[in-house]
Design an enzyme around this catalytic site. Structure first.
Site, PDB file in Angstrom:
ATOM      1  N   ARG A 191       0.848  -1.183   0.000  1.00  0.00           N
ATOM      2  CA  ARG A 191       0.000   0.000   0.000  1.00  0.00           C
ATOM      3  C   ARG A 191       0.882   1.231   0.000  1.00  0.00           C
ATOM      4  NH1 ARG A 191      -4.062  -2.151  -1.657  1.00  0.00           N
ATOM      5  NH2 ARG A 191      -6.069  -2.305  -0.585  1.00  0.00           N
ATOM      6  N   GLU A 197      -3.889   7.726  -5.882  1.00  0.00           N
ATOM      7  CA  GLU A 197      -4.008   7.108  -7.207  1.00  0.00           C
ATOM      8  C   GLU A 197      -5.460   7.113  -7.687  1.00  0.00           C
ATOM      9  OE1 GLU A 197      -4.270   2.396  -6.197  1.00  0.00           O
ATOM     10  OE2 GLU A 197      -2.266   3.261  -6.013  1.00  0.00           O
ATOM     11  N   HIS A 213      -1.302  -0.107 -10.293  1.00  0.00           N
ATOM     12  CA  HIS A 213      -1.948  -0.881  -9.225  1.00  0.00           C
ATOM     13  C   HIS A 213      -2.653  -2.111  -9.815  1.00  0.00           C
ATOM     14  CE1 HIS A 213      -4.070  -0.599  -5.040  1.00  0.00           C
ATOM     15  NE2 HIS A 213      -3.697  -1.831  -5.339  1.00  0.00           N
TER      16      HIS A 213
END
Length: 315
Positions: free
Chosen positions: A234, A263, A281
């Site tokens: 994370r 993000e 991601h």
């Protein structure tokens, strides 16, 4: 019998959406513009929330659903769910561990290889004609036989370490306590000391208030101008401002990142740096894993409303 009402926070692939719609009365939060008004309209009917790891469920959202019983997270991370709000009302929370572990580990190791060997730049070197015009691509650094540190030796961290063994790497790790299954690895409790002895530092910690910015300015400085930071956990686990500063100044050699604060609108300074590999991601982004994740989201919801044990509960 009436289907349980579910609040869906973000979109899923069609192969997940269709069976979710079939099993539940789904209210698509992500499709409406006035979300506050929408919650006032449907909130009292909602018994479950189906969300994604990065979207979570805020206290405000949970409060707007007075009959909420369960939050089912599509993803292993559940730090974006307000767990305190859930505890106060005995709301269950589930995630999708294990099914994505291998793919996340794969991407972490792939990012290390890609960045260390300069594969993105080398591919561009071929395509733009530089190979023909300028000759050989600048030399990069090897991976095999070097020192790796794994910050957080849980499911994903252990799978990363298993893969690194194939490169004959000297592996150390840091965690709350020494792990009995970490055979052949060196335990180093202090993240700064772990970074200091690492050429590559993998961040594979679960995110929490305790781990926020555990990769501090001091850890980044200890990794140094020849070191590489790889984050598949994370963004909150890293002091991102300190990271960008170190990448800009050369105090940190390079980074490979799959997660970012805010993000997908990441810090624009990242886009100007040549010494960082940026990924959107997508560590769990394979067809096989995403199908398994969606199935587990539904399995948790189905089990809850059937009064059965939850397959993967976290609360």
């Amino acid at each position: 019998m009436k289907k349980p009402d579910i609040l869906q926070i973000g979109p899923y692939p069609a192969w997940d959406q269709e069976p979710l719609d079939e099993a539940f009365a789904v209210h698509r939060y992500f499709e409406v513009e006035n979300k506050t008004a929408f919650l006032k309209q449907v909130g009292s009917s909602i018994r479950g929330i189906a969300t994604r790891g990065e979207l979570g469920a805020s206290r405000e959202m949970i409060t707007a659903c007075p009959n909420l019983e369960i939050v089912s997270v599509y993803g292993v991370g559940y730090d974006a769910v307000d767990l305190d709000a859930c505890r106060e009302r005995s709301i269950r929370v589930t995630n999708t561990p294990d099914v994505l572990t291998g793919d996340v580990a794969d991407l972490g190791v792939a990012m290390m290889l890609c960045q260390s060997r300069g594969m993105v730049g080398a591919e561009r070197w071929v395509r733009d004609g530089s190979w023909a015009e300028k000759g050989l691509y600048p030399l990069k650094r090897r991976v095999w036989g070097r020192r790796a540190g794994v910050l957080g030796l849980g499911r994903i961290g252990f799978e990363v370490a298993k893969r690194l063994r194939g490169f004959d790497m000297d592996i150390a790790y840091s965690d709350v306590v020494e792990k009995p299954y970490a055979e052949g690895m060196t335990f180093i409790a202090d993240p700064v000391a772990l970074a200091e002895r690492s050429d590559f530092l993998f961040v594979t910690l679960a995110a929490s208030a305790v781990t926020r910015h555990v990769v501090s300015k001091e850890v980044i400085a200890a990794l140094g101008p020849e070191g590489m930071l790889i984050n598949i956990s994370r963004a909150s686990n890293i002091d991102e401002d300190a990271l960008v500063d170190a990448l800009e100044s050369g105090a940190l050699g390079s980074a490979a990142l799959d997660v970012f604060e805010g993000e997908p609108k990441l810090d624009p300074r990242f886009l100007t740096l040549e010494n960082v590999l940026l990924q959107p991601h997508h560590a769990s982004g394979t067809v096989e894993t995403r199908k398994a994740m969606g199935r587990l989201v539904r399995d948790n919801l189905t089990a809850h409303f059937a009064g059965s044990a939850l397959p993967t509960s976290v609360l």
